[in-house]
Design an enzyme around this catalytic site. Structure first.
Site, mmCIF file in Angstrom:
data_model
loop_
_atom_site.group_PDB
_atom_site.id
_atom_site.type_symbol
_atom_site.label_atom_id
_atom_site.label_comp_id
_atom_site.label_asym_id
_atom_site.label_seq_id
_atom_site.Cartn_x
_atom_site.Cartn_y
_atom_site.Cartn_z
ATOM 1 N N PHE A 117 0.811 -1.220 0.000
ATOM 2 C CA PHE A 117 0.000 0.000 0.000
ATOM 3 C C PHE A 117 0.840 1.263 0.000
ATOM 4 O O PHE A 117 0.347 2.364 -0.173
ATOM 5 C CB PHE A 117 -1.029 0.009 1.127
ATOM 6 N N ARG A 118 2.162 1.090 0.207
ATOM 7 C CA ARG A 118 3.013 2.269 0.129
ATOM 8 C C ARG A 118 3.345 2.647 -1.315
ATOM 9 O O ARG A 118 3.943 3.672 -1.567
ATOM 10 C CB ARG A 118 4.295 2.043 0.940
ATOM 11 N N GLN A 177 6.328 -8.050 9.144
ATOM 12 C CA GLN A 177 5.436 -6.899 9.268
ATOM 13 C C GLN A 177 4.111 -7.206 8.570
ATOM 14 O O GLN A 177 3.185 -6.413 8.661
ATOM 15 C CB GLN A 177 6.077 -5.676 8.597
ATOM 16 N N ASP A 225 -0.726 -10.996 6.367
ATOM 17 C CA ASP A 225 -1.440 -11.857 5.425
ATOM 18 C C ASP A 225 -1.377 -13.351 5.735
ATOM 19 O O ASP A 225 -1.984 -14.156 5.029
ATOM 20 C CB ASP A 225 -0.933 -11.601 4.000
ATOM 21 N N HIS A 276 2.868 -7.033 13.429
ATOM 22 C CA HIS A 276 1.681 -6.216 13.169
ATOM 23 C C HIS A 276 0.401 -7.039 13.287
ATOM 24 O O HIS A 276 -0.645 -6.626 12.796
ATOM 25 C CB HIS A 276 1.754 -5.570 11.780
ATOM 26 N N CYS A 284 -13.271 -9.200 20.000
ATOM 27 C CA CYS A 284 -14.146 -8.227 20.640
ATOM 28 C C CYS A 284 -13.336 -7.502 21.703
ATOM 29 O O CYS A 284 -12.712 -8.129 22.542
ATOM 30 C CB CYS A 284 -15.326 -8.948 21.274
ATOM 31 N N CYS A 315 -19.433 -9.476 17.585
ATOM 32 C CA CYS A 315 -19.271 -10.488 18.624
ATOM 33 C C CYS A 315 -20.659 -10.940 19.067
ATOM 34 O O CYS A 315 -21.646 -10.238 18.836
ATOM 35 C CB CYS A 315 -18.518 -9.828 19.779
HETATM 36 ZN ZN ZN Z 1 -17.941 -9.410 22.924
#
Ligand code: ZN
Length: 254
Positions: free
Chosen positions: A40-41, A107, A110, A125, A133, A159
């Site tokens: 995305f950079r 990083q 995926d 990441h 939740c 949730c």
């Molecule tokens: Zn919850």
């Protein structure tokens, strides 16, 4: 490997790896580009052509406008779900299986290192494997998140307690997972060689890991297109096709 210079670079890197007790890989978006996942950079690619991910994939947007957040993130999930590991991921699996690398710090969110079969993967990441939740802590696996996303009238997977689920990735505006980062720093500190693949090494705090290795007397190797802040200190830099280079490296070490 076509050019003699590239072949010499791979040979040099293989030599450094043979001499090292501990080699740790550090990977970024560039290793997943051959799997069809845009970095995305790089502006104007795919999904990122119309939205600024740094604006939408932000914790504040998730908190205030979960519908807008998930309208973007749902597409991202869909594009990641169909992707498969490539030969560069496979080469790292092979190197780990032969004991040539200890672990992969990534990083990327995926899950492609895990899908390829890497065993020790530190996802600094986070990853798309689950969404959680923030109120009750329930963690929901990716396939179920996708199905709730598709069924939700407002496009927000929830949730069972009714709160919006948050992907277990580090969003812009969030801190990195402390445990994962501590482990990554420990691996970088004891590495004789940090093999940086497909990362421009510009996003902190991960960008500080090569510094940790260098300060402890280790070396840094770069398998990355484009400039990085460590180009001058690097023992080797390869900047061609990442799949071809890692395949050649694995072959040189076999
Ligand atoms: Zn919850």
């Amino acid at each position: 490997m076509s050019s003699p210079a590239a072949e010499a670079g791979v040979e040099r890197l293989a030599g450094l790896m043979r001499a090292a007790d501990s080699v740790v890989a550090l990977t970024g978006a560039g290793i997943s580009v051959p799997s069809g996942i845009p970095d995305f950079r790089t502006p104007g690619t795919g999904l990122w052509a119309t939205v600024d991910p740094m604006e939408v994939a932000h914790i504040d947007v998730f908190r205030r406008e979960p519908e807008r957040f998930w309208a973007f993130y749902g597409q991202r999930f869909a594009s990641l779900e169909g992707s498969r590991p490539n030969r560069a991921h496979a080469a790292l699996v092979e190197l780990e299986a032969r004991g040539a690398i200890d672990a992969v710090i990534t990083q990327n969110i995926d899950c492609l290192h895990r899908a390829a079969g890497s065993r020790d993967v530190v996802e600094v990441h986070g990853s798309i494997a689950t969404a959680s939740c923030r109120a009750c802590g329930e963690a929901v696996p990716l396939a179920e998140v996708r199905s709730r996303f598709e069924r939700a009238p407002d496009g927000v997977p929830r949730c069972s307690c009714g709160r919006a689920l948050k992907p277990d990735v580090v969003l812009f505006g969030e801190m990195l997972d402390e445990g994962a980062m501590r482990r990554a720093a420990g691996l970088a500190a004891r590495a004789d060689l940090l093999l940086c693949v497909g990362s421009s090494l510009e996003v902190h705090p991960v960008a500080g890991l090569p510094e940790v290795t260098l300060r402890r007397g280790g070396a840094v190797a770069l398998v990355t297109k484009g400039p990085t802040p460590f180009d001058r200190e690097a023992a080797v830099k390869l900047d061609g096709d990442v799949e071809a280079e890692l395949v050649a490296l694995a072959a040189a070490l076999s």
